[in-house]
Design an enzyme around this catalytic site. Structure first.
Site, PDB file in Angstrom:
ATOM      1  CG  ASP A  23      -2.871   0.889   1.072  1.00  0.00           C
ATOM      2  OD1 ASP A  23      -2.195   1.112   0.134  1.00  0.00           O
ATOM      3  OD2 ASP A  23      -3.235   0.742   2.012  1.00  0.00           O
ATOM      4  CG  ASP A  58      -9.171   2.304  -1.202  1.00  0.00           C
ATOM      5  OD1 ASP A  58      -9.003   1.202  -1.472  1.00  0.00           O
ATOM      6  OD2 ASP A  58      -8.028   3.280  -0.187  1.00  0.00           O
TER       7      ASP A  58
HETATM    8  C1  DGJ Z   1      -5.580   2.339   1.587  1.00  0.00           C
HETATM    9  C2  DGJ Z   1      -5.863   0.836   0.926  1.00  0.00           C
HETATM   10  O1  DGJ Z   1      -6.631   0.649  -0.383  1.00  0.00           O
HETATM   11  C3  DGJ Z   1      -7.444   0.024   1.888  1.00  0.00           C
HETATM   12  O2  DGJ Z   1      -7.148  -1.040   0.699  1.00  0.00           O
HETATM   13  C4  DGJ Z   1      -6.641  -0.469   2.671  1.00  0.00           C
HETATM   14  O3  DGJ Z   1      -5.942  -1.549   2.711  1.00  0.00           O
HETATM   15  C5  DGJ Z   1      -5.685   0.444   3.919  1.00  0.00           C
HETATM   16  N1  DGJ Z   1      -5.422   1.352   3.604  1.00  0.00           N
HETATM   17  C6  DGJ Z   1      -5.523   0.091   4.854  1.00  0.00           C
HETATM   18  O4  DGJ Z   1      -4.651   1.486   5.689  1.00  0.00           O
END
Ligand code: DGJ
Length: 738
Positions: free
Chosen positions: A487, A557
């Site tokens: 991430d 997301d």
């Molecule tokens: C952002 C990601 O896109 C999410 O799927 C998740 O992993 C969160 N961060 C966790 O902090």
């Protein structure tokens, strides 16, 4: 095997790169200027149709340094070129700006020599398209020189034998005895004659990536880019130039994609006689690179695709190239496992029991991999702490035997185990920050901007990258892990490195990205068996650069099916489905509060690399049964979805519908998805027509047994089901060739 040729015609002074699909032609014009003549559908040979027309224009400077009488009919101001200089007669966007020791910013690179290689030379430390065999491609390297600066530029052009692709990159070499500064260097320039063109770009934001925008190019500059330190959600490093008449299935399209994950720039300039120039590469804003004598700088690569079969034709070329010659490693062609991720089910609030409960429910449904998301390390109970402390939060999973115990439990259920990392970040509230506050990007005496309560690590520093590498390998060596979600949740501010001199601070953003590439290269080499997925607050670094290391990327997301239809549709213009992960989330959707049926949510997610991101314990028995069916369906069609040919059929940005089709390479296996957005009191009857079937083949509808010829499905089309009630309904039809 088809061939790629690179011809230098001595008499005409032209280079012709050619395969069975495309031709790319350049000339050496008066004053040794490398001119652009043609890029498009293959021609057998060139005989001067695009040679420069001599014409005197007011306010257009003539060639400097020409011996004898200056030709007033010849000006770089309107001459189509391959690599335009700055302040030396061409007022359009330059491809290169160098600040010399005396502060001058002029550049004027003239043709010097050329060389051809079989295959494709490697760009060290950068992601790139590659070849497996030197017969697959030919590379032309043209050297240009600026005699005043004593600098060389090598322009690399690789033409693949069987693809409508030219890859481009640029190397700058300092042959002088002085330091100079590269203030801008393009990966490619593409000049085109007067033409009524549109440009398609892919802007967006978090939860809203890769929206499709098409606009007319008008006189002046139209620019797309990112200055965020990442390729970003906000503007994907990919654009398409098309004729105003080009559609999905017909017309000419030129795709331009950077294999790069940092700041980027695509500048289109329509000049005063309507000629079009595109210059693209690292964003010049904030960029400056000190080049010492005898040193060189290598630009990122750009992938140029030509299609005369519309946008779908162009996308096919990108899908194949990215899947076959950018993605690497042992997972490149492997069917990707169906995931359950705990993020939207628990966020930070989990313990061993909660995770085991999820596993107990998920395994019997047929889910193949569990991913433990954010919250397993340091003291990470919320997003205000612990980034940079990549050691286990022992008390959180203590009852389950810690990470190792959890990994064993997951494996005992015959599932794979995945783990989340955010390696490029540091929380103020972390042990790493206590020990090394200077590891965060910052400018001395200037307040530091927080974003999601975190700072960005200075990955331009090798020791910072090494620290994170050591911490990650300590976990990965100890705990059996099958997958990593990588991430990256904030963008760069106060871009300044403690170890670079004052006149090298313009290098930080690019050096940062090189540091990221170095770390992922190290990890993927050491753990080839681990499947890695890129993520950046969703799809904020969905680019060909990351795809070189990670065969798949979290698309967004937003797990709302309505939003996802558009995001996934937009993503497929430049990227293959095998790269695009998609999960079914709970309702109301956490981002939009929208209710969409589990069927439609499943159909949207099963159009990508499939998974679930919800609390399975909260599903009713009926929903669990449907989830089981969805998983069984996906397993049956997974290979076709992930690795078959994908075509967009109906555009959700311009209509109330979306439709797409997967076809196996031999045309025998077909899957068609149709989505209707909003319901109407008087539901219109809609028809979906398929593409790329065998016209006289007989296709059997797997659900009903009805038989249709390929041409009937393609040219007549079938009615979509009008009977489903409500908004956001979906229909999937599957056919096999009898
Ligand atoms: C952002 C990601 O896109 C999410 O799927 C998740 O992993 C969160 N961060 C966790 O902090």
């Amino acid at each position: 095997m088809a061939k790629a040729d690179i011809i230098f015609d001595q008499a005409q002074q032209i280079f012709h790169l050619r395969n069975e699909k495309i031709s790319y032609i350049m000339g050496i014009s008066e004053g040794e200027i490398l001119t652009h003549l043609y890029f498009g559908r293959r021609i057998s040979s060139y005989h001067g149709t695009r040679d420069y027309l001599r014409y005197e224009r007011g306010l257009s400077p003539n060639l400097a340094g020409a011996p004898g009488q200056v030709d007033r009919h010849y000006s770089k101001d309107v001459l189509p070129q391959e690599f335009a200089g700055n302040q030396t007669g061409d007022f359009r966007s330059p491809a290169i700006i160098i600040k010399a020791a005396d502060g001058a910013l002029a550049t004027d690179f003239r043709y010097d020599s050329w060389e051809v290689f079989a295959g494709k030379p490697e760009l060290v430390g950068l992601p790139q398209a590659y070849v497996k065999d030197t017969n697959e491609a030919q590379t032309l390297a043209i050297t240009l020189k600026d005699k005043t600066l004593q600098a060389s530029v090598i322009l690399y052009y690789t033409i693949y034998a069987e693809r409508a692709v030219i890859t481009r990159s640029t190397q700058v070499i300092n042959n002088s005895e002085n330091i100079f500064y590269i203030e801008k260097v393009a990966s490619l320039q593409l000049d085109m004659p007067k033409r009524d063109m549109d440009v398609i770009s892919f802007p967006g934001s978090q939860f809203h990536e890769r929206q499709v925008e098409r606009q007319k190019l008008r006189q002046g500059i139209t620019e797309f880019g990112s200055r965020r330190g990442a390729s970003s959600h906000h503007m994907n490093p990919f654009v398409i130039a098309v004729d105003a008449t080009t559609t999905e299935q017909s017309g000419e399209a030129y795709g331009i994609q950077l294999v790069y994950s940092g700041n980027h720039q695509f500048t289109f300039e329509k000049d005063y006689i309507d000629q079009i120039r595109l210059v693209s590469g690292i964003n010049e804003d904030g960029f400056s690179w000190q080049l010492k004598p005898n040193d060189h700088f290598q630009s990122p690569e750009a992938i140029l695709v030509y299609s005369d079969a519309g946008l779908n034709g162009m996308s096919q070329t990108y899908h194949h190239l990215l899947r076959e010659r950018v993605a690497r490693g042992q997972h490149q062609y492997q069917d990707r496992p169906i995931v359950i991720n705990n993020w939207e089910a628990t966020y930070f609030d989990f313990n061993a029991q909660k995770i085991e409960d999820i596993l107990d429910e998920a395994a019997p449904l047929g889910i193949e991999m569990f991913v433990l998301d954010d919250g397993w390390f340091g003291q990470r109970d919320d997003d205000e702490r612990s980034l940079g402390d990549w050691y286990e939060y022992t008390s959180k999973l203590a009852d389950g035997g810690g990470l190792r115990g959890l990994s064993e439990k997951v494996h005992a259920k015959n599932m794979k185990f995945g783990l989340w990392f955010e390696p490029e970040m540091i929380s103020k509230n972390s042990d790493l920050y206590q020990q090394h506050p200077d590891y965060a990007l910052q400018i001395p005496n200037r307040p530091m901007s927080l974003s999601r309560d975190q700072y960005v690590l200075d990955f331009s520093r090798p020791e910072v990258v090494e620290n994170i590498y050591q911490q990650m390998t300590a976990i990965l060596d100890r705990v059996p892990i099958d997958y990593i979600k990588w991430d990256m949740n904030r963008h760069m501010t106060e871009v300044h490195s403690a170890i670079l001199s004052a006149d090298q601070q313009g290098e930080v953003s690019h050096r940062y990205i090189l540091g990221v590439y170095n770390l992922v290269e190290g990890l993927t080499t050491r753990y080839p068996e681990i499947l890695m997925e890129g993520c950046s607050s969703g799809g904020g670094r969905f680019d060909a650069g990351m795809l070189y290391y990670f065969p798949q990327t979290w698309t967004s997301d937003s797990t709302d099916a309505a939003e996802r239809i558009k995001i996934q549709y937009g993503t497929t213009f430049g990227y293959p489905v095998s790269n695009m992960t998609a999960h079914v989330a709970a309702v109301p959707n956490p981002q939009t509060q929208r209710h969409i049926s589990l069927k439609t949510r499943g159909d949207v997610a099963s159009s990508g690399v499939f998974g679930y991101e919800l609390n399975v314990q909260e599903l009713t028995q009926g929903e669990k049964d449907l989830v089981k069916e969805q998983i069984a369906f996906y397993k049956k069609h997974r290979h076709l979805i992930q690795f078959g040919d994908f075509y967009r059929l109906k555009n959700p940005f311009t209509s109330n519908e979306a439709a797409w089709e997967f076809v196996s390479p031999d045309g025998s296996d077909v899957l068609v998805y149709h989505f209707r957005m909003l319901a109407s009191g008087q539901q219109p009857f809609t028809i979906t027509k398929l593409v790329n079937l065998i016209p006289d083949g007989v296709y059997v509808d797997q659900a009903t047994g009805e038989r249709f010829t390929g041409d009937e499905l393609m040219y007549v089309g079938r009615y979509d089901d009008p009977t489903q009630a409500g908004d956001y309904v979906s229909q999937v039809r599957s056919y096999y060739l009898d």
